[in-house]
Scaffold this motif. Sequence first.
Motif, PDB file in Angstrom:
ATOM      1  N   UNK A  41       0.836  -1.202   0.000  1.00 39.87           N
ATOM      2  CA  UNK A  41       0.000   0.000   0.000  1.00 39.87           C
ATOM      3  C   UNK A  41       0.866   1.245   0.000  1.00 39.87           C
ATOM      4  N   UNK A  42       1.881   1.209   0.827  1.00 40.86           N
ATOM      5  CA  UNK A  42       2.769   2.366   0.915  1.00 40.86           C
ATOM      6  C   UNK A  42       3.427   2.640  -0.436  1.00 40.86           C
ATOM      7  N   UNK A  43       3.901   1.565  -1.066  1.00 44.22           N
ATOM      8  CA  UNK A  43       4.575   1.736  -2.358  1.00 44.22           C
ATOM      9  C   UNK A  43       3.609   2.298  -3.394  1.00 44.22           C
ATOM     10  N   UNK A  44       2.385   1.721  -3.422  1.00 42.82           N
ATOM     11  CA  UNK A  44       1.400   2.190  -4.403  1.00 42.82           C
ATOM     12  C   UNK A  44       1.103   3.669  -4.187  1.00 42.82           C
ATOM     13  N   UNK A  45       0.857   4.033  -2.931  1.00 44.91           N
ATOM     14  CA  UNK A  45       0.545   5.434  -2.644  1.00 44.91           C
ATOM     15  C   UNK A  45       1.677   6.334  -3.119  1.00 44.91           C
ATOM     16  N   UNK A  46       2.899   5.942  -2.793  1.00 42.64           N
ATOM     17  CA  UNK A  46       4.035   6.784  -3.181  1.00 42.64           C
ATOM     18  C   UNK A  46       4.152   6.900  -4.690  1.00 42.64           C
ATOM     19  N   UNK A  47       4.015   5.735  -5.383  1.00 43.13           N
ATOM     20  CA  UNK A  47       4.178   5.751  -6.839  1.00 43.13           C
ATOM     21  C   UNK A  47       3.091   6.594  -7.501  1.00 43.13           C
ATOM     22  N   UNK A  48       1.841   6.387  -7.040  1.00 40.65           N
ATOM     23  CA  UNK A  48       0.731   7.134  -7.642  1.00 40.65           C
ATOM     24  C   UNK A  48       0.901   8.627  -7.384  1.00 40.65           C
ATOM     25  N   UNK A  49       1.264   8.926  -6.144  1.00 38.25           N
ATOM     26  CA  UNK A  49       1.492  10.321  -5.783  1.00 38.25           C
ATOM     27  C   UNK A  49       2.530  10.951  -6.727  1.00 38.25           C
ATOM     28  N   UNK A  50       3.585  10.210  -6.928  1.00 34.85           N
ATOM     29  CA  UNK A  50       4.679  10.699  -7.761  1.00 34.85           C
ATOM     30  C   UNK A  50       4.210  10.844  -9.213  1.00 34.85           C
ATOM     31  N   UNK A  51       3.418   9.815  -9.694  1.00 39.34           N
ATOM     32  CA  UNK A  51       3.023   9.811 -11.104  1.00 39.34           C
ATOM     33  C   UNK A  51       2.027  10.913 -11.405  1.00 39.34           C
ATOM     34  N   UNK A  52       1.170  11.261 -10.420  1.00 38.76           N
ATOM     35  CA  UNK A  52       0.146  12.265 -10.710  1.00 38.76           C
ATOM     36  C   UNK A  52       0.607  13.679 -10.370  1.00 38.76           C
ATOM     37  N   UNK A  53       1.784  13.809  -9.877  1.00 36.64           N
ATOM     38  CA  UNK A  53       2.245  15.146  -9.499  1.00 36.64           C
ATOM     39  C   UNK A  53       2.244  16.133 -10.675  1.00 36.64           C
ATOM     40  N   UNK A  54       2.749  15.728 -11.865  1.00 35.96           N
ATOM     41  CA  UNK A  54       2.724  16.675 -12.993  1.00 35.96           C
ATOM     42  C   UNK A  54       1.304  17.092 -13.372  1.00 35.96           C
ATOM     43  N   UNK A  55       0.349  16.151 -13.256  1.00 30.78           N
ATOM     44  CA  UNK A  55      -1.031  16.477 -13.605  1.00 30.78           C
ATOM     45  C   UNK A  55      -1.573  17.517 -12.647  1.00 30.78           C
ATOM     46  N   UNK A  56      -1.282  17.319 -11.349  1.00 36.03           N
ATOM     47  CA  UNK A  56      -1.778  18.290 -10.371  1.00 36.03           C
ATOM     48  C   UNK A  56      -1.111  19.638 -10.585  1.00 36.03           C
ATOM     49  N   UNK A  57       0.173  19.584 -10.900  1.00 35.66           N
ATOM     50  CA  UNK A  57       0.886  20.846 -11.147  1.00 35.66           C
ATOM     51  C   UNK A  57       0.247  21.575 -12.324  1.00 35.66           C
ATOM     52  N   UNK A  58      -0.126  20.795 -13.373  1.00 37.47           N
ATOM     53  CA  UNK A  58      -0.743  21.393 -14.559  1.00 37.47           C
ATOM     54  C   UNK A  58      -2.097  22.010 -14.202  1.00 37.47           C
ATOM     55  N   UNK A  59      -2.880  21.305 -13.380  1.00 35.57           N
ATOM     56  CA  UNK A  59      -4.182  21.837 -12.974  1.00 35.57           C
ATOM     57  C   UNK A  59      -4.013  23.165 -12.260  1.00 35.57           C
ATOM     58  N   UNK A  60      -3.069  23.197 -11.354  1.00 39.03           N
ATOM     59  CA  UNK A  60      -2.829  24.436 -10.611  1.00 39.03           C
ATOM     60  C   UNK A  60      -2.469  25.554 -11.580  1.00 39.03           C
ATOM     61  N   UNK A  61      -1.606  25.216 -12.521  1.00 38.55           N
ATOM     62  CA  UNK A  61      -1.154  26.200 -13.504  1.00 38.55           C
ATOM     63  C   UNK A  61      -2.340  26.716 -14.320  1.00 38.55           C
ATOM     64  N   UNK A  62      -3.231  25.784 -14.772  1.00 42.92           N
ATOM     65  CA  UNK A  62      -4.370  26.189 -15.591  1.00 42.92           C
ATOM     66  C   UNK A  62      -5.355  27.019 -14.788  1.00 42.92           C
TER      67      UNK A  62
END
Lengths: 470, 226
Positions: free
Chosen positions: A190-211
């Motif tokens: 669970x910990x690994x999944x959370x970390x990986x997903x968090x890491x993978x979606x970071x650019x998307x969240x950054x883009x949302x903030x930017x938009x």
Amino acid sequence: MKTTRAALSLRRYLLLGILVPTAVFMLVNTVTLYRQALAAVNTAYDRTLLASAKSIGEMIEVEGEGTLARFRTNVPYAALEAFEADNRSRMVYRISTVQGTLIDGSPELPQWSGRLPDRGPYAALVDFYDASVRGEDVRVAVLLQPVASSRGMGMVTIQVAETLELRQTLARQILIDTLLRQSLLAAVIALIVVLVVQRATRPVRALSVQLRARAEGDLHPIDAPDLPRELHPLVDATNQVMARLHDLLANQKRFVRDASHQLRTPLAVLKVQVQSALRGDIDQTQALREINGTVERATVLANQMLALAKVEQLRQQADAPVIDLAAVVRAVALDLSPLVADKDLDFGIETLPAPVRAHEWMLRELVRNLLHNAIKHAPEHSVLSVRLHTDRQHLVLIIADGGPGIGDELRARLFQPFSAGHNRSGSGLGLMLCREISTALGGQIALDNRLRQGRVVGLDATVRLALSLS
Amino acid sequence: MRLLLIEDDPDLQTSLRRTLERKGMQVGVCADGRHALAQWQQMTPDVVLLDLSLPGLDGLEVLARARQTGMTTPVLILTARGTVGDRIVGLNTGADDYLSKPFDLDELEARIRALYRRAGGVADEAVHEHFSCGQLRLDNRSGAIHHGFKVLDLSPRESRLLRALMQRPGRALAKEQLFDVVFPGASEVQYEAIEVVVYRLRKKLAGTGTALLTLRGLGYLLKAEA
């Protein structure tokens, strides 16, 4: 926007998608492991139990002969102590004849009265079963032991029972161990999944903030080089949409600017006309006639602008009826017949029935503008023809005048309103309206010079629309 | 003829009132939708001119309330909105006619008189209408067509054709319409038959200052020669 499934966040989707199946798998695995361990423990303890039964069997002899022959046992009190794993488990035994007569041991252990199963690993006559002694659950090993002497031979039943505490304690221990280990594994995953997903979606969240932080009307392309490659098509598509919107907005802005300019022009003209009449520069009747002309032009302009807005409004309404374009063309021709008569045109019309799915207003406006243009540009006494033909799927409406046609320079800006070339003949809104209507109806419009021996002899306005076949 | 003008633009109100009064009508004016109905009931006009965009109460609402209270006065709607939707709503609400701004004063007067006549009023001075084209004059009451002081010598078919064309001077009539006029009740439709009548009529019209034009495939049109 769709909710429920579609609204599930990517993070939650991945977490659930990975963790739920993993958890189910681990649960099944735990149960299986526990069962296997339990079976192994039982087998091992059963073997010990059997060994104790066999060692008791060694201590049985036959005494006497013939009918006096009887079994004699010599089992010491502590015979079983060697087999007791620890002091939590207690063992009792019973030796009896095959008929059930107690020879030695504890009478509290009930006589075995079963059938021997076919147990491959045990060549001897052996069975194991669960029973109860003095209210305690026990595991019993039963051994049918042949006892032979030089003078005779017989069978005895040896039962050895052992209380279950030790086995149960061990099983519980195994269960707890297995569960602990699996839980730890689940937590790590669970910990690994959370970390990986968090890491993978970071650019998307950054883009949302930017938009989200963008200023209203900011339609610059998205620049996000660190986005995962899978998202590049999405960003490209979004950029294309934004580019189109940007163009549309620019057109819209230009249109509003030009339109207000165009609307102000007749007002300025009117003011000059009125003032020159008031000052007596020109004859009042003539001034009024000119003013009337100016008002007429402004009215046309205002009507065309409203019509453009209405095309857009009707385009949103999907429930257009099926209408015969031929009837519309003929009605419009009748309406405009006074203009035809004024110029004494050689007018001819040919139509075939042409059902089209469209709002009648759009068709009228389209035909009226094209025919009006043709009449306006036709020289007196020239030929003006309207032809409406159909093939299997399309209709073609051609309005052919004998006018001067259009120059190359005007052709490039033909459907752009308010462009310079239009000023003498009109605003160009009429043609823009025609094109908007044709497009809204899924058709095309073209204006082409008609040539004869290399000379322009007129203009053909051609509209192609899909027939409504039903 | 009594006319109630419900219009809030003061300039339009003044100009319309002046023009219509000069045409011999009594004109009452009202600029507020809320007072319109009361004035309507008090004045009992023959025709109501109703603007749609009114302060206080929308024109369509005024009309709906008037019809609910049983006022059957013919109503001519004047509006700058001018969309098809409004037109349908207006006519459904109980308007009798519709004119979009800007309008022609002659057109307005003609529509007012038409409404007045339709409602059973006696048109004061315009009852004896006649149409003219070139040197031709159609007496609407007798149906005779004069060239100067002479009555044109026409067959009944030619006469029916010319009358129909003269009633819409300068505007074409479809040959289907004309066929019904010229050959009333004809069982077999042969549009070519009209051409024969047109050919003969055209000859008789020579020298009357009119021209009978053919719009091929569409119909015919009578216009005054320049």
